[in-house]
Design an enzyme around this catalytic site. Structure first.
Site, short mmCIF file in Angstrom:
data_model
loop_
_atom_site.label_atom_id
_atom_site.label_comp_id
_atom_site.label_asym_id
_atom_site.label_seq_id
_atom_site.Cartn_x
_atom_site.Cartn_y
_atom_site.Cartn_z
N LYS A 160 0.84 -1.20 0.00
CA LYS A 160 0.00 0.00 0.00
C LYS A 160 0.88 1.26 0.00
CE LYS A 160 -3.89 -2.32 2.22
NZ LYS A 160 -4.73 -2.56 3.41
N ASP A 166 -10.84 3.24 4.20
CA ASP A 166 -11.14 1.81 4.13
C ASP A 166 -12.65 1.56 4.08
OD1 ASP A 166 -9.23 -0.18 3.89
OD2 ASP A 166 -8.59 -0.03 5.98
N GLN A 185 -4.42 -1.35 9.66
CA GLN A 185 -4.44 -2.67 9.04
C GLN A 185 -5.03 -3.69 10.04
OE1 GLN A 185 -3.67 -3.19 5.86
NE2 GLN A 185 -4.06 -5.39 5.95
N1 GUN Z 1 -7.16 -6.67 6.37
C1 GUN Z 1 -7.56 -7.41 5.31
N2 GUN Z 1 -8.06 -6.61 4.34
C2 GUN Z 1 -7.96 -5.35 4.79
C3 GUN Z 1 -8.30 -4.09 4.23
O1 GUN Z 1 -8.80 -3.96 3.11
N3 GUN Z 1 -8.02 -3.01 5.02
C4 GUN Z 1 -7.47 -3.13 6.25
N4 GUN Z 1 -7.27 -2.02 6.95
N5 GUN Z 1 -7.17 -4.27 6.80
C5 GUN Z 1 -7.39 -5.37 6.07
#
Ligand code: GUN
Length: 291
Positions: free
Chosen positions: A53, A120, A97
């Site tokens: 990311k 998100d 995350q």
């Molecule tokens: N864990 C698994 N997928 C995601 C996501 O799209 N965003 C975040 N913040 N954590 C995750």
């Protein structure tokens, strides 16, 4: 018949190029988009996702800030950082995350993030807005699936769509976005009695089960569009053991489906692309003076 391949890498490259242009335009006006990423603990997969990311942000001209906390971090320390980032006008998106270590109340952390920086789309208010068809930040993976359908010219309105999986991150928001787009949606999950009876009816089948090769050719309607959200490894004993695979048996399914996403190179890259899109959108809203 061999299915048309819905190429998430190619679509991501195109969209990320457009987002880089928009980020540069905002930066030229003194409003460079900024994303803050918080990683807590030592989950190896999470560390890889976060690294990807941050790298994607840099490449698109989005400023990224990364904050690492140990596995035994105090929730109060992370909440204090979120409060600081909420108040920072140079930060337009905040991402924590998941999953978080067990001492954390995940819901409390997600709801500490400002709704306007929740790129998100996990905050309860954004989820509520999505369910009511109001403008919101949509969760990145299902949002990316909608883009694949749109750019793949797959008709959604009036279609029978089946979503396999009911998670907050993929299955539930996927069902809401497809409903909003005019599909008739069935959500299947681990308690569904006869999964194949449902999947065989689907014009659009979105699979987010987290189980390698769980959907075989016999579970797919001829000509259907198959979207594979899974990210697994071929099991031991399989000729491709250890390599990445989805929840769908791609080699078998592509002989039956009309269109299908591969793994890797399908939905995966679109998740990060939509995170960048949400961050640029947030920066644009901030530059325009709010929501
Ligand atoms: N864990 C698994 N997928 C995601 C996501 O799209 N965003 C975040 N913040 N954590 C995750």
């Amino acid at each position: 018949m061999t299915a048309r391949i819905l190429d998430g890498n190619a679509l991501s490259a195109k969209l990320r190029g457009e987002l880089a242009t928009q980020a540069a335009e905002l930066a030229a006006r003194g409003a460079q988009p900024g994303l803050a990423v918080i990683l807590v603990g030592d989950n190896a997969a999470s560390a890889v996702y976060v690294r990807n990311k941050v790298a994607a942000c840099e490449k698109a001209g989005i400023r990224s800030l990364k904050f690492d906390y140990p596995q035994d971090a105090r929730p109060a320390a992370v909440l204090a950082k979120i409060a600081e980032l909420n108040a920072d006008p140079a930060v337009h998106g905040i991402l924590v995350q998941l999953p978080l270590p067990p001492q954390f109340d995940e819901k409390a952390v997600l709801e500490a993030i400002s709704v306007d920086k929740d790129v998100d789309g996990f905050h309860a208010e954004n989820v509520g807005r999505l369910s009511q068809g109001q403008p919101a930040f949509f969760p990145c993976t299902p949002h990316g699936v909608m883009k694949i359908l749109e750019y793949g010219d797959i008709p959604v309105t009036g279609s029978d769509a089946v979503v396999v999986g009911r998670s907050n991150i993929v299955g539930k928001p996927m069902a809401m976005l497809l409903t909003q787009a005019g599909a008739t949606v069935t959500v299947c999950h681990s308690k569904t009695r006869d999964l194949a009876a449902h999947t065989r009816r689907a014009d659009i089948l979105v699979v987010a089960m987290g189980r390698a090769l769980a959907i075989g050719a016999e579970m797919i309607k001829p000509g259907a569009t198959v979207i594979d959200v899974g990210m697994n490894r071929f099991p031991d004993g399989h000729p491709k053991a250890g390599k990445l695979c989805g929840d769908v048996d791609f080699d078998a399914a592509k002989a039956v489906a009309g269109a299908i996403t591969p793994v890797p190179g399908g939905v995966g890259p679109m998740t990060i692309t939509m995170l960048l899109a949400n961050t640029v959108e947030s920066a644009r809203r901030a530059a325009a003076g709010g929501r």
